[in-house]
Scaffold this motif. Structure first.
Motif, PDB file in Angstrom:
ATOM      1  N   THR A 146     -41.179   6.010  30.170  1.00 51.97           N
ATOM      2  CA  THR A 146     -41.722   6.266  28.947  1.00 51.97           C
ATOM      3  C   THR A 146     -41.183   7.667  28.762  1.00 51.97           C
ATOM      4  OG1 THR A 146     -43.891   5.215  29.312  1.00 51.97           O
ATOM      5  CG2 THR A 146     -44.002   7.096  28.040  1.00 51.97           C
ATOM      6  N   GLY A 147     -40.887   8.605  29.520  1.00 54.03           N
ATOM      7  CA  GLY A 147     -40.663  10.068  29.298  1.00 54.03           C
ATOM      8  C   GLY A 147     -39.036   9.823  28.828  1.00 54.03           C
ATOM      9  N   GLY A 148     -38.401   9.353  29.399  1.00 53.59           N
ATOM     10  CA  GLY A 148     -37.139   9.131  29.403  1.00 53.59           C
ATOM     11  C   GLY A 148     -36.652   8.448  27.662  1.00 53.59           C
ATOM     12  N   TYR A 149     -37.392   7.487  27.563  1.00 51.65           N
ATOM     13  CA  TYR A 149     -37.101   6.970  26.281  1.00 51.65           C
ATOM     14  C   TYR A 149     -37.747   7.666  25.258  1.00 51.65           C
ATOM     15  CZ  TYR A 149     -36.965   2.829  23.171  1.00 51.65           C
ATOM     16  OH  TYR A 149     -36.349   1.948  22.110  1.00 51.65           O
ATOM     17  N   ALA A 150     -38.674   8.396  25.285  1.00 53.69           N
ATOM     18  CA  ALA A 150     -39.410   9.375  24.355  1.00 53.69           C
ATOM     19  C   ALA A 150     -38.496  10.530  24.149  1.00 53.69           C
ATOM     20  CB  ALA A 150     -40.651   9.860  24.815  1.00 53.69           C
ATOM     21  N   LEU A 151     -37.590  10.888  25.162  1.00 54.32           N
ATOM     22  CA  LEU A 151     -36.818  12.096  24.962  1.00 54.32           C
ATOM     23  C   LEU A 151     -35.612  11.618  24.069  1.00 54.32           C
ATOM     24  CD1 LEU A 151     -36.093  13.975  28.491  1.00 54.32           C
ATOM     25  CD2 LEU A 151     -37.422  14.896  26.178  1.00 54.32           C
ATOM     26  N   VAL A 152     -35.033  10.389  24.184  1.00 53.95           N
ATOM     27  CA  VAL A 152     -33.917  10.057  23.390  1.00 53.95           C
ATOM     28  C   VAL A 152     -34.259   9.951  22.004  1.00 53.95           C
ATOM     29  CG1 VAL A 152     -32.186   7.933  23.053  1.00 53.95           C
ATOM     30  CG2 VAL A 152     -32.865   8.776  25.225  1.00 53.95           C
ATOM     31  N   GLY A 153     -35.644   9.361  21.618  1.00 51.05           N
ATOM     32  CA  GLY A 153     -36.181   9.155  20.196  1.00 51.05           C
ATOM     33  C   GLY A 153     -36.498  10.626  19.669  1.00 51.05           C
ATOM     34  N   LEU A 274     -32.987   4.837  33.170  1.00 53.39           N
ATOM     35  CA  LEU A 274     -31.715   5.586  32.768  1.00 53.39           C
ATOM     36  C   LEU A 274     -30.984   4.581  31.914  1.00 53.39           C
ATOM     37  CD1 LEU A 274     -30.335   7.722  35.670  1.00 53.39           C
ATOM     38  CD2 LEU A 274     -31.131   8.647  33.332  1.00 53.39           C
ATOM     39  N   ILE A 275     -30.941   3.165  32.300  1.00 49.01           N
ATOM     40  CA  ILE A 275     -30.239   2.261  31.706  1.00 49.01           C
ATOM     41  C   ILE A 275     -30.828   2.004  30.209  1.00 49.01           C
ATOM     42  CG2 ILE A 275     -29.947  -0.425  31.375  1.00 49.01           C
ATOM     43  CD1 ILE A 275     -29.665  -0.250  34.497  1.00 49.01           C
ATOM     44  N   TYR A 276     -32.068   1.951  30.212  1.00 51.46           N
ATOM     45  CA  TYR A 276     -32.801   1.852  28.791  1.00 51.46           C
ATOM     46  C   TYR A 276     -32.613   2.999  28.049  1.00 51.46           C
ATOM     47  CZ  TYR A 276     -35.452  -2.395  29.631  1.00 51.46           C
ATOM     48  OH  TYR A 276     -35.860  -3.708  29.758  1.00 51.46           O
ATOM     49  N   MET A 277     -32.439   4.249  28.627  1.00 47.03           N
ATOM     50  CA  MET A 277     -32.129   5.398  27.791  1.00 47.03           C
ATOM     51  C   MET A 277     -30.905   5.386  27.378  1.00 47.03           C
ATOM     52  SD  MET A 277     -33.859   8.433  30.303  1.00 47.03           S
ATOM     53  CE  MET A 277     -33.108   9.715  29.078  1.00 47.03           C
ATOM     54  N   ALA A 278     -29.906   4.759  28.100  1.00 49.55           N
ATOM     55  CA  ALA A 278     -28.732   4.729  27.548  1.00 49.55           C
ATOM     56  C   ALA A 278     -28.212   3.694  26.487  1.00 49.55           C
ATOM     57  CB  ALA A 278     -27.573   4.368  28.899  1.00 49.55           C
ATOM     58  N   LEU A 279     -29.164   2.620  26.573  1.00 53.57           N
ATOM     59  CA  LEU A 279     -29.002   1.474  25.587  1.00 53.57           C
ATOM     60  C   LEU A 279     -29.392   2.043  24.175  1.00 53.57           C
ATOM     61  CD1 LEU A 279     -30.236  -1.640  27.603  1.00 53.57           C
ATOM     62  CD2 LEU A 279     -27.849  -1.090  26.598  1.00 53.57           C
ATOM     63  N   GLN A 280     -30.661   2.852  24.320  1.00 54.60           N
ATOM     64  CA  GLN A 280     -31.130   3.360  22.944  1.00 54.60           C
ATOM     65  C   GLN A 280     -30.226   4.407  22.616  1.00 54.60           C
ATOM     66  OE1 GLN A 280     -34.155   2.359  21.416  1.00 54.60           O
ATOM     67  NE2 GLN A 280     -32.816   3.631  19.773  1.00 54.60           N
ATOM     68  N   SER A 281     -29.785   5.441  23.427  1.00 54.69           N
ATOM     69  CA  SER A 281     -28.820   6.335  23.176  1.00 54.69           C
ATOM     70  C   SER A 281     -27.513   5.813  22.282  1.00 54.69           C
ATOM     71  CB  SER A 281     -28.264   7.269  24.150  1.00 54.69           C
ATOM     72  OG  SER A 281     -29.452   8.117  24.647  1.00 54.69           O
TER      73      SER A 281
END
Length: 322
Positions: A146-153, A274-281
């Protein structure tokens, strides 16, 4: 006028202190998350640490930066309160959904969507926005996601506000980034000190919806929703998958791709996040270079294919453990 860096530092320290005080209260009153059928945790952990996201919005308003966001704040307050109560004692889904729709009314008032020409598509907008909030809630099941994905967004939206098209108060986005960073310090680790809880996942989803909504309305371009493409694909296709398998959608489950990675494949939670963050990034970075609906559609197709192939290869492991 106070330097912006000092201003953000003061707010960050204040939010950190309040978060630590909340931990003491949560420990005293037994506000904890226990291993469940939906989550992927195996140890008892403090729940509701994501309340800091709501407190970040409160800090922004209390410092007098702007009261322009008052309707958004009322909607966020309603949805945060019912979510926090649900963290303490499970509420009926119909009650939660009713409050979610009420919150969307406040959000749409804030965004100026109640016009004569909007009534035809407003029901669809209500369903989509309520769906986004609930998908964020469903996706909050492992450390850091949740935190990682929110940071990317939030990082993407801050860049857009500065370099592409101003649409919001950049200080508001920065305060939310500070709040998320503090949460990540306690959550984005192998042994998390706290989980976001419904109050956290729902609140940050509402904040992102508000910011993306402002950007869409300002630019008249819906393709900015690419900022939620990874969660959107995983969440929507998981629902479709469960319908195909004739599962009860109201019951807890571990069918999401990230859950299979963490549970059946035994991948560390932080690695999956980290994988989900990378995909969104990657999606956000490509969109910056090639903005528009073609990029949105391309990544929707690409990530959907990846999801289907992943499930075809590994979902049998999940069925063996059911």
């Amino acid at each position: 006028m106070i330097d912006e860096g000092i201003y953000l530092l003061v707010i960050g320290v204040a939010l950190l202190i309040v978060e630590l005080l909340y931990f003491k209260l949560a420990k005293h009153f037994g506000i904890v998350d226990r291993p469940s059928a939906r989550g992927s945790s195996t140890r008892v952990t403090l729940r509701g640490g994501g309340i800091i996201f709501y407190l970040g919005v409160v800090a922004y308003l209390l410092t007098g930066r702007s009261m322009y966001y008052i309707w958004f704040f009322l909607g966020l307050t309603a949805i945060a309160i019912v979510s926090f109560i649900d963290d303490l004692h499970s509420l009926k889904p119909k009650l939660r959904l009713l409050v979610h729709f009420l919150a969307m009314v406040f959000l749409f008032v804030q965004l100026g969507l109640f016009t004569v020409s909007s009534w035809l598509w407003l029901p669809v907008a209500f369903i989509v926005c309520a769906g986004v909030v609930n998908i964020f809630n469903f996706m909050d099941g492992i450390n850091g996601i949740t935190g990682g994905y929110a940071l990317v967004g939030l990082g993407f939206l801050l860049y857009v506000d500065y370099a592409v098209h101003p649409f919001a108060d950049a200080v508001f986005i920065k305060i939310m980034i500070v709040a998320v960073l503090i949460f990540c310090f306690f959550n984005f680790r192998t042994k998390a000190k706290c989980f976001a809880g419904d109050v956290g996942s729902v609140s940050i989803a509402f904040v992102l919806l508000f910011l993306v909504g402002k950007l869409v309305i300002t630019t008249h371009d819906f393709s900015w929703f690419i900022v939620m493409i990874v969660y959107g694909v995983d969440g929507c296709l998981t629902i479709v998958h469960r319908i195909i398998m004739h599962e009860d959608l109201t019951k807890p489950h571990r069918n999401h791709a990230y859950q299979i990675m963490a549970n059946e494949l035994g991948m560390p939670h932080v690695s999956v996040s980290l994988i989900y963050m990378a995909l969104q990034s990657v999606a956000c970075a490509v969109y910056i270079v090639f903005p528009g609906y073609i990029t949105l559609v391309a990544f929707t197709i690409l990530y959907s294919i990846a999801y289907v192939l992943f499930m075809k290869k590994y979902f049998y492991l999940h069925r063996k453990n059911m």
